[in-house]
Scaffold this motif. Sequence first.
Motif, mmCIF file in Angstrom:
data_model
loop_
_atom_site.group_PDB
_atom_site.id
_atom_site.type_symbol
_atom_site.label_atom_id
_atom_site.label_comp_id
_atom_site.label_asym_id
_atom_site.label_seq_id
_atom_site.Cartn_x
_atom_site.Cartn_y
_atom_site.Cartn_z
ATOM 1 N N TYR A 1 0.840 -1.187 0.000
ATOM 2 C CA TYR A 1 0.000 0.000 0.000
ATOM 3 C C TYR A 1 0.882 1.247 0.000
ATOM 4 C CZ TYR A 1 -3.757 -3.182 1.241
ATOM 5 O OH TYR A 1 -4.668 -4.204 1.211
ATOM 6 N N ILE A 2 0.408 2.269 -0.663
ATOM 7 C CA ILE A 2 1.027 3.590 -0.569
ATOM 8 C C ILE A 2 0.148 4.407 0.369
ATOM 9 C CG2 ILE A 2 1.732 5.677 -1.789
ATOM 10 C CD1 ILE A 2 3.387 3.285 -2.579
ATOM 11 N N TYR A 3 0.767 5.041 1.340
ATOM 12 C CA TYR A 3 0.002 5.832 2.303
ATOM 13 C C TYR A 3 0.003 7.309 1.887
ATOM 14 C CZ TYR A 3 -0.410 1.874 5.432
ATOM 15 O OH TYR A 3 -0.735 0.662 5.968
ATOM 16 N N TYR A 4 -1.187 7.868 1.800
ATOM 17 C CA TYR A 4 -1.382 9.264 1.432
ATOM 18 C C TYR A 4 -2.062 10.003 2.576
ATOM 19 C CZ TYR A 4 -0.579 7.597 -3.380
ATOM 20 O OH TYR A 4 -0.046 7.045 -4.519
ATOM 21 N N LEU A 5 -2.266 11.314 2.396
ATOM 22 C CA LEU A 5 -3.058 12.098 3.340
ATOM 23 C C LEU A 5 -4.477 12.225 2.807
ATOM 24 C CD1 LEU A 5 -0.725 15.083 4.309
ATOM 25 C CD2 LEU A 5 -0.924 12.842 5.380
ATOM 26 N N ASN A 6 -5.456 12.195 3.693
ATOM 27 C CA ASN A 6 -6.825 12.435 3.230
ATOM 28 C C ASN A 6 -6.960 13.911 2.849
ATOM 29 O OD1 ASN A 6 -6.846 13.661 5.744
ATOM 30 N ND2 ASN A 6 -8.842 12.895 6.314
ATOM 31 N N LYS A 7 -8.072 14.276 2.228
ATOM 32 C CA LYS A 7 -8.214 15.632 1.684
ATOM 33 C C LYS A 7 -8.189 16.710 2.764
ATOM 34 C CE LYS A 7 -13.294 15.318 1.501
ATOM 35 N NZ LYS A 7 -14.473 15.406 0.596
ATOM 36 N N ASP A 8 -8.544 16.334 4.003
ATOM 37 C CA ASP A 8 -8.543 17.300 5.099
ATOM 38 C C ASP A 8 -7.215 17.342 5.850
ATOM 39 O OD1 ASP A 8 -11.224 17.972 4.612
ATOM 40 O OD2 ASP A 8 -11.902 16.222 5.757
ATOM 41 N N LYS A 9 -6.279 16.480 5.455
ATOM 42 C CA LYS A 9 -4.967 16.382 6.106
ATOM 43 C C LYS A 9 -5.102 16.084 7.600
ATOM 44 C CE LYS A 9 -2.407 19.396 2.957
ATOM 45 N NZ LYS A 9 -1.511 20.565 2.838
ATOM 46 N N THR A 10 -5.991 15.159 7.915
ATOM 47 C CA THR A 10 -6.188 14.786 9.315
ATOM 48 C C THR A 10 -5.783 13.343 9.608
ATOM 49 O OG1 THR A 10 -8.483 14.174 8.844
ATOM 50 C CG2 THR A 10 -8.069 16.429 9.622
ATOM 51 N N LYS A 11 -5.558 12.541 8.577
ATOM 52 C CA LYS A 11 -5.151 11.160 8.778
ATOM 53 C C LYS A 11 -4.548 10.598 7.494
ATOM 54 C CE LYS A 11 -9.728 9.210 7.803
ATOM 55 N NZ LYS A 11 -10.823 8.354 8.339
ATOM 56 N N THR A 12 -3.934 9.423 7.600
ATOM 57 C CA THR A 12 -3.357 8.774 6.433
ATOM 58 C C THR A 12 -4.375 7.837 5.790
ATOM 59 O OG1 THR A 12 -2.432 7.006 7.805
ATOM 60 C CG2 THR A 12 -1.000 8.890 7.338
ATOM 61 N N VAL A 13 -4.212 7.633 4.494
ATOM 62 C CA VAL A 13 -5.095 6.769 3.718
ATOM 63 C C VAL A 13 -4.238 5.742 2.980
ATOM 64 C CG1 VAL A 13 -6.801 6.665 1.868
ATOM 65 C CG2 VAL A 13 -6.744 8.655 3.387
#
Length: 324
Positions: free
Chosen positions: A34-46
């Motif tokens: 998996y590649i971990y990204y930031l959610n659109k609100d920059k409150t958690k990883t996705v």
Amino acid sequence: MKKRAIGLMFLIFLLLLGTLAGCGKKKEEVSDYYIYYLNKDKTKTVAIGYEPEASDTEGMIKEMLKVLSKDTDSPDYQKVTPDKVRISNWKLENAQLYLYFNNDYSEMDNITEILCRAAIVRTLTQIDGVDCISFYVGDSPLTDLNGTPVGLMTSESFVENPGEQINAILSSEITLYFSNKDGTKLVPEVQEVHYSSNVSMEKLIVEQLLKGPEGKGLRSAVPQGTKLVSVSVLDGVCFVNLDEGFLNQNYEVAESIVIYSIVDSLVELPSINKVQISVNGDSDMVYRDKYDLSVMYDRNLDYLDSNAKTEAEQKEENKEDTGD
């Protein structure tokens, strides 16, 4: 009748085709990486499933670093680093990956920085041959808000959902072993500490040891000025990496007290069975001509001050009597 049978067979064929297509789609959605990204609100990883083209360790590191640096096409998640933040270099040594960022890394706010760090570490430690990761800004180790080096990190270094618990403050009681005033015995001291949910317990313990005791008549066994470079736990062994300040000898404190102040304090944690100490990553040395740092040391309570131990036990009994 014949047309009806043919129509039924055609319908069954379409259903089977749909089932096969559905199975194929399901297989594509399941990934080993998996590649971990930031959610659109920059409150958690996705976590987004990813199938790497490379199969060797270094090839996968290069590939995943490149993917992490690219903008995404999705409105629901975004890359973890701002455009100006770049990795200028990296190296892999003994399953430890060192990432060197440019100075713009320091411009990130605290929440973004921790999320960025969590996403990168979680992504890259999936690679076989990468056990832990250390961040550098320029040529200097990354430090936290208190100026303490962050050190080596694994995916377990972060809470499960750092975006939601980023500012959570936890409290706990820890038992630390300090030197008596003569430097000849160890004295346990129970401290109640408050700490960030993103700080590992082993790091907290070493930092508190370096900070020193709260009680009178005690002293830190670790040489003054020593700084923590990194601390990590793998398979029950805690690897403590201190800077060169550890070699500043204070002969008022016996070498056994120095070593077992660290060892006994860390082995109080249920996840740790042994401790190995190194200086700037080097364990191929003998501390004060007696303690081989390449050895993984077990708990040793032979150096406990018996009187101080009785006092500690009495203190615990007093707490129970008062209901604290």
